[in-house]
Write a protein that holds these residues in place. Structure first.
Motif, PDB file in Angstrom:
ATOM      1  N   VAL A  31      23.346   4.598  -3.949  1.00  0.00           N
ATOM      2  CA  VAL A  31      22.158   3.671  -3.318  1.00  0.00           C
ATOM      3  C   VAL A  31      23.036   2.105  -3.498  1.00  0.00           C
ATOM      4  O   VAL A  31      22.634   1.438  -2.569  1.00  0.00           O
ATOM      5  N   GLY A  32      23.638   1.785  -4.383  1.00  0.00           N
ATOM      6  CA  GLY A  32      24.228   0.448  -4.653  1.00  0.00           C
ATOM      7  C   GLY A  32      25.154   0.381  -3.215  1.00  0.00           C
ATOM      8  O   GLY A  32      25.224  -0.969  -2.707  1.00  0.00           O
ATOM      9  N   ARG A  33      25.927   1.164  -2.722  1.00  0.00           N
ATOM     10  CA  ARG A  33      26.690   1.037  -1.660  1.00  0.00           C
ATOM     11  C   ARG A  33      26.034   0.857  -0.317  1.00  0.00           C
ATOM     12  O   ARG A  33      26.137   0.315   0.641  1.00  0.00           O
ATOM     13  N   MET A  34      24.918   1.626  -0.186  1.00  0.00           N
ATOM     14  CA  MET A  34      23.809   1.338   0.835  1.00  0.00           C
ATOM     15  C   MET A  34      23.286   0.137   0.854  1.00  0.00           C
ATOM     16  O   MET A  34      23.258  -0.389   1.780  1.00  0.00           O
ATOM     17  N   ILE A  35      22.714  -0.763  -0.337  1.00  0.00           N
ATOM     18  CA  ILE A  35      22.105  -1.732  -0.268  1.00  0.00           C
ATOM     19  C   ILE A  35      23.110  -3.009   0.097  1.00  0.00           C
ATOM     20  O   ILE A  35      22.636  -4.041   0.414  1.00  0.00           O
ATOM     21  N   GLU A  36      24.387  -2.587  -0.024  1.00  0.00           N
ATOM     22  CA  GLU A  36      25.455  -3.592   0.203  1.00  0.00           C
ATOM     23  C   GLU A  36      25.703  -3.687   1.917  1.00  0.00           C
ATOM     24  O   GLU A  36      26.233  -4.685   2.225  1.00  0.00           O
ATOM     25  N   ILE A  37      25.202  -2.930   2.446  1.00  0.00           N
ATOM     26  CA  ILE A  37      25.451  -2.773   3.798  1.00  0.00           C
ATOM     27  C   ILE A  37      24.742  -3.842   4.663  1.00  0.00           C
ATOM     28  O   ILE A  37      23.518  -3.931   4.301  1.00  0.00           O
ATOM     29  N   ARG A  38      25.492  -4.615   5.568  1.00  0.00           N
ATOM     30  CA  ARG A  38      24.891  -5.671   6.216  1.00  0.00           C
ATOM     31  C   ARG A  38      23.838  -5.216   7.002  1.00  0.00           C
ATOM     32  O   ARG A  38      23.922  -4.361   7.906  1.00  0.00           O
ATOM     33  N   GLY A  39      22.555  -5.658   7.080  1.00  0.00           N
ATOM     34  CA  GLY A  39      21.305  -5.410   7.859  1.00  0.00           C
ATOM     35  C   GLY A  39      20.351  -4.526   6.760  1.00  0.00           C
ATOM     36  O   GLY A  39      18.964  -4.318   7.383  1.00  0.00           O
ATOM     37  N   VAL A  40      20.469  -4.012   5.803  1.00  0.00           N
ATOM     38  CA  VAL A  40      19.731  -3.383   4.843  1.00  0.00           C
ATOM     39  C   VAL A  40      19.166  -4.345   3.984  1.00  0.00           C
ATOM     40  O   VAL A  40      19.559  -5.377   3.469  1.00  0.00           O
ATOM     41  N   ARG A  41      17.790  -4.457   4.345  1.00  0.00           N
ATOM     42  CA  ARG A  41      16.809  -5.496   3.464  1.00  0.00           C
ATOM     43  C   ARG A  41      16.277  -4.961   2.177  1.00  0.00           C
ATOM     44  O   ARG A  41      16.024  -6.050   1.111  1.00  0.00           O
ATOM     45  N   HIS A  42      15.977  -3.836   2.067  1.00  0.00           N
ATOM     46  CA  HIS A  42      15.105  -3.340   0.949  1.00  0.00           C
ATOM     47  C   HIS A  42      15.395  -1.724   0.881  1.00  0.00           C
ATOM     48  O   HIS A  42      15.692  -1.141   1.768  1.00  0.00           O
ATOM     49  N   SER A  43      15.458  -1.256  -0.250  1.00  0.00           N
ATOM     50  CA  SER A  43      15.691   0.287  -0.685  1.00  0.00           C
ATOM     51  C   SER A  43      14.412   0.685  -1.465  1.00  0.00           C
ATOM     52  O   SER A  43      14.240  -0.022  -2.352  1.00  0.00           O
ATOM     53  N   ASN A  44      14.139   1.967  -1.190  1.00  0.00           N
ATOM     54  CA  ASN A  44      13.133   2.469  -2.052  1.00  0.00           C
ATOM     55  C   ASN A  44      13.699   3.984  -2.367  1.00  0.00           C
ATOM     56  O   ASN A  44      13.670   4.853  -1.349  1.00  0.00           O
ATOM     57  N   THR A  45      14.066   4.367  -3.551  1.00  0.00           N
ATOM     58  CA  THR A  45      14.608   5.797  -3.819  1.00  0.00           C
ATOM     59  C   THR A  45      13.428   6.664  -4.655  1.00  0.00           C
ATOM     60  O   THR A  45      12.648   5.910  -5.659  1.00  0.00           O
ATOM     61  N   THR A  46      13.483   7.903  -3.981  1.00  0.00           N
ATOM     62  CA  THR A  46      12.588   8.753  -4.495  1.00  0.00           C
ATOM     63  C   THR A  46      13.361   9.970  -5.048  1.00  0.00           C
ATOM     64  O   THR A  46      13.981  10.515  -4.282  1.00  0.00           O
ATOM     65  N   LEU A  47      13.411  10.456  -6.448  1.00  0.00           N
ATOM     66  CA  LEU A  47      14.279  11.245  -6.730  1.00  0.00           C
ATOM     67  C   LEU A  47      13.295  12.641  -6.474  1.00  0.00           C
ATOM     68  O   LEU A  47      12.363  12.760  -6.784  1.00  0.00           O
ATOM     69  N   SER A  48      14.274  13.758  -5.812  1.00  0.00           N
ATOM     70  CA  SER A  48      13.533  15.021  -5.652  1.00  0.00           C
ATOM     71  C   SER A  48      13.867  15.786  -7.028  1.00  0.00           C
ATOM     72  O   SER A  48      14.631  16.070  -7.650  1.00  0.00           O
ATOM     73  N   VAL A  49      12.552  16.313  -7.534  1.00  0.00           N
ATOM     74  CA  VAL A  49      12.594  17.215  -8.694  1.00  0.00           C
ATOM     75  C   VAL A  49      12.907  18.677  -8.389  1.00  0.00           C
ATOM     76  O   VAL A  49      13.481  19.266  -9.141  1.00  0.00           O
ATOM     77  N   SER A  50      12.358  19.222  -7.403  1.00  0.00           N
ATOM     78  CA  SER A  50      12.489  20.357  -6.919  1.00  0.00           C
ATOM     79  C   SER A  50      12.138  20.689  -5.537  1.00  0.00           C
ATOM     80  O   SER A  50      11.451  19.701  -4.902  1.00  0.00           O
ATOM     81  N   THR A  51      12.595  21.751  -4.869  1.00  0.00           N
ATOM     82  CA  THR A  51      11.994  22.017  -3.507  1.00  0.00           C
ATOM     83  C   THR A  51      11.304  23.225  -3.622  1.00  0.00           C
ATOM     84  O   THR A  51      11.832  24.409  -2.994  1.00  0.00           O
ATOM     85  N   PRO A  52       9.908  23.434  -3.585  1.00  0.00           N
ATOM     86  CA  PRO A  52       9.362  24.392  -3.596  1.00  0.00           C
ATOM     87  C   PRO A  52       9.101  25.372  -2.181  1.00  0.00           C
ATOM     88  O   PRO A  52       8.738  26.314  -2.048  1.00  0.00           O
ATOM     89  N   LEU A  53       9.303  24.466  -1.175  1.00  0.00           N
ATOM     90  CA  LEU A  53       9.370  24.971   0.092  1.00  0.00           C
ATOM     91  C   LEU A  53      10.424  24.304   0.924  1.00  0.00           C
ATOM     92  O   LEU A  53      10.407  22.994   1.395  1.00  0.00           O
ATOM     93  N   ALA A  54      11.520  24.957   1.128  1.00  0.00           N
ATOM     94  CA  ALA A  54      12.844  24.844   1.694  1.00  0.00           C
ATOM     95  C   ALA A  54      12.498  24.317   3.197  1.00  0.00           C
ATOM     96  O   ALA A  54      11.548  25.137   3.767  1.00  0.00           O
ATOM     97  N   TYR A  55      13.226  23.780   4.010  1.00  0.00           N
ATOM     98  CA  TYR A  55      13.382  23.549   5.319  1.00  0.00           C
ATOM     99  C   TYR A  55      13.143  24.732   5.943  1.00  0.00           C
ATOM    100  O   TYR A  55      13.932  25.651   5.880  1.00  0.00           O
ATOM    101  N   ARG A  56      12.240  24.640   6.938  1.00  0.00           N
ATOM    102  CA  ARG A  56      11.814  25.923   7.935  1.00  0.00           C
ATOM    103  C   ARG A  56      11.508  25.814   9.173  1.00  0.00           C
ATOM    104  O   ARG A  56      10.794  24.600   9.278  1.00  0.00           O
TER     105      ARG A  56
END
Length: 167
Positions: free
Chosen positions: A120-145
């Motif tokens: 995430v630190g590498r992401m926010i150092e990218i020119r043009g990135v103003r703000h980040s918001n990270t949401t941690l995934s705890v589990s995937t009870p329904l996978a991509y389908r």
């Protein structure tokens, strides 16, 4: 109106279940000829509906248990450059554009929380990135389908021929 019919959906369902199934096996399961299976697969690939056959990787089993979604707010003029820079960060699995406060949603995987924080630190150092918001995934009870949606869209589209669906 759907660009696929019920036979296409049934073929895709069987490939989702077993991507290693051969043409003869699929034809037997569906009660159609091998040529029909081949023609359908070629048409689905040519139309860009079927984008290939890939293994499904369980990242946690592979030793990468931390997953998160990082929303990035950007300077819109820098979108292409930001995506290019994100593509070289190994922990970045997927980037989608979105409407809302954040312009990009970045799916990230890491071995540890510290590794996630560094990514995430590498992401926010990218020119043009103003703000980040990270949401941690705890589990995937329904996978991509996709199959329930395809079944719904093709439920009344017909089988592509006059005989009934196999049971």
């Amino acid at each position: 109106m759907s660009s696929i019919d019920r036979l296409d959906s049934e073929l895709l369902k069987r490939l989702n279940t077993n991507a290693r199934a051969g043409v003869a096996e699929l034809a037997a399961q569906l009660g159609i000829s091998r040529n029909t299976v081949l023609a359908r697969l070629q048409r689905l690939e040519k139309a860009g509906i079927l984008k290939g056959f890939r293994p499904v990787i369980d990242l946690e089993a592979a030793g990468v248990p931390v997953q998160a979604f990082v929303g990035l707010e950007l300077d819109q003029r820098e979108l292409a450059q930001v995506i290019e820079r994100l593509s070289v960060i190994p922990e970045v699995l997927e980037v989608t554009t979105q409407a809302g406060r954040e312009d990009l949603l970045v799916k990230v995987a890491a071995v540890t929380l510290a590794d996630l924080q560094q990514a995430v630190g590498r992401m926010i150092e990218i020119r043009g990135v103003r703000h980040s918001n990270t949401t941690l995934s705890v589990s995937t009870p329904l996978a991509y389908r996709t199959q329930p949606l395809l079944d719904h869209l093709t439920s009344e589209a017909g089988w592509g021929r006059s005989t009934a669906l196999p049971t």
